[in-house]
Write a protein that holds these residues in place. Sequence first.
Motif, PDB file in Angstrom:
ATOM      1  N   ALA A  33      38.030  44.493  33.361  1.00  0.00           N
ATOM      2  CA  ALA A  33      39.394  44.257  33.851  1.00  0.00           C
ATOM      3  C   ALA A  33      39.369  43.370  35.093  1.00  0.00           C
ATOM      4  O   ALA A  33      40.193  42.463  35.237  1.00  0.00           O
ATOM      5  CB  ALA A  33      40.076  45.590  34.162  1.00  0.00           C
ATOM      6  N   ARG A  34      38.405  43.610  35.983  1.00  0.00           N
ATOM      7  CA  ARG A  34      38.309  42.788  37.184  1.00  0.00           C
ATOM      8  C   ARG A  34      37.908  41.359  36.845  1.00  0.00           C
ATOM      9  O   ARG A  34      38.390  40.401  37.460  1.00  0.00           O
ATOM     10  CB  ARG A  34      37.314  43.408  38.168  1.00  0.00           C
ATOM     11  N   ARG A  35      37.042  41.188  35.855  1.00  0.00           N
ATOM     12  CA  ARG A  35      36.643  39.838  35.441  1.00  0.00           C
ATOM     13  C   ARG A  35      37.827  39.077  34.840  1.00  0.00           C
ATOM     14  O   ARG A  35      37.988  37.882  35.073  1.00  0.00           O
ATOM     15  CB  ARG A  35      35.514  39.909  34.416  1.00  0.00           C
ATOM     16  N   ARG A  36      38.663  39.787  34.060  1.00  0.00           N
ATOM     17  CA  ARG A  36      39.861  39.149  33.491  1.00  0.00           C
ATOM     18  C   ARG A  36      40.802  38.678  34.593  1.00  0.00           C
ATOM     19  O   ARG A  36      41.317  37.566  34.554  1.00  0.00           O
ATOM     20  CB  ARG A  36      40.594  40.115  32.557  1.00  0.00           C
ATOM     21  N   LYS A  37      41.033  39.537  35.583  1.00  0.00           N
ATOM     22  CA  LYS A  37      41.916  39.159  36.693  1.00  0.00           C
ATOM     23  C   LYS A  37      41.366  37.940  37.423  1.00  0.00           C
ATOM     24  O   LYS A  37      42.118  37.026  37.778  1.00  0.00           O
ATOM     25  CB  LYS A  37      42.064  40.327  37.675  1.00  0.00           C
ATOM     26  N   TYR A  38      40.060  37.924  37.653  1.00  0.00           N
ATOM     27  CA  TYR A  38      39.434  36.793  38.349  1.00  0.00           C
ATOM     28  C   TYR A  38      39.603  35.515  37.546  1.00  0.00           C
ATOM     29  O   TYR A  38      39.972  34.470  38.087  1.00  0.00           O
ATOM     30  CB  TYR A  38      37.942  37.091  38.575  1.00  0.00           C
ATOM     31  N   ALA A  39      39.343  35.589  36.244  1.00  0.00           N
ATOM     32  CA  ALA A  39      39.442  34.400  35.388  1.00  0.00           C
ATOM     33  C   ALA A  39      40.869  33.869  35.349  1.00  0.00           C
ATOM     34  O   ALA A  39      41.095  32.653  35.403  1.00  0.00           O
ATOM     35  CB  ALA A  39      38.956  34.729  33.983  1.00  0.00           C
ATOM     36  N   ILE A  40      41.840  34.758  35.270  1.00  0.00           N
ATOM     37  CA  ILE A  40      43.246  34.330  35.232  1.00  0.00           C
ATOM     38  C   ILE A  40      43.625  33.644  36.543  1.00  0.00           C
ATOM     39  O   ILE A  40      44.234  32.567  36.534  1.00  0.00           O
ATOM     40  CB  ILE A  40      44.164  35.540  34.944  1.00  0.00           C
ATOM     41  N   MET A  41      43.247  34.250  37.663  1.00  0.00           N
ATOM     42  CA  MET A  41      43.625  33.663  38.954  1.00  0.00           C
ATOM     43  C   MET A  41      42.933  32.322  39.178  1.00  0.00           C
ATOM     44  O   MET A  41      43.540  31.382  39.685  1.00  0.00           O
ATOM     45  CB  MET A  41      43.312  34.631  40.084  1.00  0.00           C
ATOM     46  N   MET A  42      41.676  32.227  38.796  1.00  0.00           N
ATOM     47  CA  MET A  42      40.962  30.963  38.996  1.00  0.00           C
ATOM     48  C   MET A  42      41.459  29.888  38.031  1.00  0.00           C
ATOM     49  O   MET A  42      41.442  28.703  38.352  1.00  0.00           O
ATOM     50  CB  MET A  42      39.459  31.168  38.839  1.00  0.00           C
ATOM     51  N   SER A  43      41.910  30.294  36.853  1.00  0.00           N
ATOM     52  CA  SER A  43      42.427  29.300  35.906  1.00  0.00           C
ATOM     53  C   SER A  43      43.797  28.767  36.335  1.00  0.00           C
ATOM     54  O   SER A  43      44.233  27.730  35.847  1.00  0.00           O
ATOM     55  CB  SER A  43      42.499  29.895  34.499  1.00  0.00           C
ATOM     56  N   LEU A  44      44.481  29.440  37.229  1.00  0.00           N
ATOM     57  CA  LEU A  44      45.771  28.961  37.731  1.00  0.00           C
ATOM     58  C   LEU A  44      45.617  27.877  38.800  1.00  0.00           C
ATOM     59  O   LEU A  44      46.531  27.089  39.024  1.00  0.00           O
ATOM     60  CB  LEU A  44      46.577  30.123  38.318  1.00  0.00           C
ATOM     61  N   ARG A  45      44.465  27.820  39.439  1.00  0.00           N
ATOM     62  CA  ARG A  45      44.297  26.875  40.540  1.00  0.00           C
ATOM     63  C   ARG A  45      44.351  25.428  40.054  1.00  0.00           C
ATOM     64  O   ARG A  45      45.030  24.589  40.643  1.00  0.00           O
ATOM     65  CB  ARG A  45      42.968  27.134  41.252  1.00  0.00           C
ATOM     66  N   PHE A  46      43.635  25.125  38.999  1.00  0.00           N
ATOM     67  CA  PHE A  46      43.588  23.751  38.500  1.00  0.00           C
ATOM     68  C   PHE A  46      44.967  23.251  38.052  1.00  0.00           C
ATOM     69  O   PHE A  46      45.374  22.153  38.426  1.00  0.00           O
ATOM     70  CB  PHE A  46      42.547  23.648  37.377  1.00  0.00           C
TER      71      PHE A  46
END
Length: 112
Positions: A33-46
């Motif tokens: 769950a924490r990895r999913r949250k990280y991936a979603i937040m980092m994918s929003l930056r670009f």
Amino acid sequence: MKAGGGVVKGSQRDDTPVLITEAAPSYDDQHAARRRKYAIMMSLRFPFLIAAGLSYQVPWLAVLLVLLSVPLPWMAVLIANDRPPRKAEKASWFRRRQSRALEARQHPVINT
């Protein structure tokens, strides 16, 4: 869904599993769950940076999008590293009993 218990009538049973324990999710589930949250937040930056570049004609919007994209990696790392708190457990306090002294009287001894 009604509160409280009741009798299931007919074929109204739901195949959804019921949580019957208060156990915490497994470490692997928490980590996923924490990895999913990280991936979603980092994918929003670009996309924010791309949108800021495309909206250069509206300076306040471009600056806003850049400002939104700057703290995302920091927040993503904080959220990804944040584990849920442990359950508060009541401490089992050791109570010392009063020491028992041997009685002063004579006890019979059986010799075999």
